[in-house]
Motif scaffolding. Sequence first.
Motif, PDB file in Angstrom:
ATOM      1  N   GLY A 258      46.170 -39.456  44.836  1.00 12.23           N
ATOM      2  CA  GLY A 258      46.955 -39.248  46.047  1.00 12.23           C
ATOM      3  C   GLY A 258      46.158 -38.703  47.220  1.00 12.23           C
ATOM      4  N   VAL A 259      44.913 -38.301  46.988  1.00 10.09           N
ATOM      5  CA  VAL A 259      44.052 -37.821  48.065  1.00 10.09           C
ATOM      6  C   VAL A 259      43.063 -38.940  48.384  1.00 10.09           C
ATOM      7  N   PRO A 260      42.993 -39.382  49.639  1.00 12.59           N
ATOM      8  CA  PRO A 260      42.072 -40.476  49.974  1.00 12.59           C
ATOM      9  C   PRO A 260      40.637 -40.137  49.570  1.00 12.59           C
ATOM     10  N   HIS A 261      40.026 -41.079  48.851  1.00  7.73           N
ATOM     11  CA  HIS A 261      38.645 -40.883  48.422  1.00  7.73           C
ATOM     12  C   HIS A 261      37.935 -42.221  48.276  1.00  7.73           C
ATOM     13  N   GLN A 262      36.615 -42.139  48.334  1.00  2.00           N
ATOM     14  CA  GLN A 262      35.784 -43.332  48.223  1.00  2.00           C
ATOM     15  C   GLN A 262      34.419 -42.912  47.698  1.00  2.00           C
ATOM     16  N   LEU A 263      33.850 -43.695  46.797  1.00  2.00           N
ATOM     17  CA  LEU A 263      32.483 -43.483  46.321  1.00  2.00           C
ATOM     18  C   LEU A 263      31.597 -44.566  46.905  1.00  2.00           C
ATOM     19  N   MET A 264      30.458 -44.164  47.463  1.00  2.00           N
ATOM     20  CA  MET A 264      29.551 -45.125  48.086  1.00  2.00           C
ATOM     21  C   MET A 264      28.120 -44.814  47.679  1.00  2.00           C
ATOM     22  N   ASN A 265      27.347 -45.856  47.462  1.00  3.39           N
ATOM     23  CA  ASN A 265      25.921 -45.700  47.241  1.00  3.39           C
ATOM     24  C   ASN A 265      25.248 -46.022  48.565  1.00  3.39           C
ATOM     25  N   MET A 266      24.857 -44.989  49.282  1.00  6.55           N
ATOM     26  CA  MET A 266      24.237 -45.156  50.599  1.00  6.55           C
ATOM     27  C   MET A 266      22.713 -45.030  50.522  1.00  6.55           C
ATOM     28  N   SER A 267      22.181 -44.884  49.310  1.00  9.39           N
ATOM     29  CA  SER A 267      20.760 -44.588  49.139  1.00  9.39           C
ATOM     30  C   SER A 267      19.861 -45.813  49.232  1.00  9.39           C
ATOM     31  N   GLY A 268      20.426 -47.001  49.030  1.00  4.67           N
ATOM     32  CA  GLY A 268      19.591 -48.191  48.990  1.00  4.67           C
ATOM     33  C   GLY A 268      18.862 -48.353  47.666  1.00  4.67           C
ATOM     34  N   ARG A 269      19.133 -47.458  46.723  1.00  2.10           N
ATOM     35  CA  ARG A 269      18.523 -47.520  45.393  1.00  2.10           C
ATOM     36  C   ARG A 269      19.644 -47.575  44.362  1.00  2.10           C
ATOM     37  N   PRO A 270      19.355 -48.044  43.161  1.00  4.49           N
ATOM     38  CA  PRO A 270      20.394 -48.101  42.133  1.00  4.49           C
ATOM     39  C   PRO A 270      20.947 -46.710  41.804  1.00  4.49           C
ATOM     40  N   ALA A 271      22.220 -46.678  41.460  1.00  7.77           N
ATOM     41  CA  ALA A 271      22.863 -45.439  41.007  1.00  7.77           C
ATOM     42  C   ALA A 271      23.737 -45.777  39.807  1.00  7.77           C
ATOM     43  N   ARG A 272      23.758 -44.884  38.846  1.00 11.49           N
ATOM     44  CA  ARG A 272      24.620 -45.044  37.674  1.00 11.49           C
ATOM     45  C   ARG A 272      25.412 -43.762  37.514  1.00 11.49           C
ATOM     46  N   TYR A 273      26.705 -43.917  37.193  1.00 10.16           N
ATOM     47  CA  TYR A 273      27.543 -42.750  37.011  1.00 10.16           C
ATOM     48  C   TYR A 273      28.616 -43.049  35.981  1.00 10.16           C
ATOM     49  N   ILE A 274      29.219 -41.990  35.475  1.00  8.93           N
ATOM     50  CA  ILE A 274      30.320 -42.123  34.531  1.00  8.93           C
ATOM     51  C   ILE A 274      31.598 -41.792  35.279  1.00  8.93           C
ATOM     52  N   LEU A 275      32.585 -42.660  35.148  1.00 11.22           N
ATOM     53  CA  LEU A 275      33.885 -42.453  35.773  1.00 11.22           C
ATOM     54  C   LEU A 275      34.925 -42.344  34.677  1.00 11.22           C
ATOM     55  N   ILE A 276      35.652 -41.239  34.673  1.00  9.75           N
ATOM     56  CA  ILE A 276      36.750 -41.050  33.727  1.00  9.75           C
ATOM     57  C   ILE A 276      38.022 -41.044  34.560  1.00  9.75           C
TER      58      ILE A 276
END
Length: 96
Positions: free
Chosen positions: A27-45
């Motif tokens: 219910g809270v506006p949110h966004q995930l972005m990779n702005m680094s120009g390099r690969p990123a890996r994360y875990i989302l639960i």
Amino acid sequence: MEGALTAVVNGEGHRLTAGQSIFLERGVPHQLMNMSGRPARYILIDTPALFDQFLEEAGHERRQGEVAAPPTPEEVERLRTASAKFGITLLPDWPT
């Protein structure tokens, strides 16, 4: 896990690097972005556990050598359709 992401939560940016975490409240506006120009890996639960199905319908996995680019009108429409199906609200000014 690897790289860096920017989490925008309620309009405020938070830079996350390997080992850090953030809680994205429903219910809270949110966004995930990779702005680094390099690969990123994360875990989302997520709960309920449907976000993976949303991603399968709304997005696509970047292929080897594919360069990230602004979404095409067809990609935006696919995202809007999948968002409605999964109860995800896109902000009215997206994409900018």
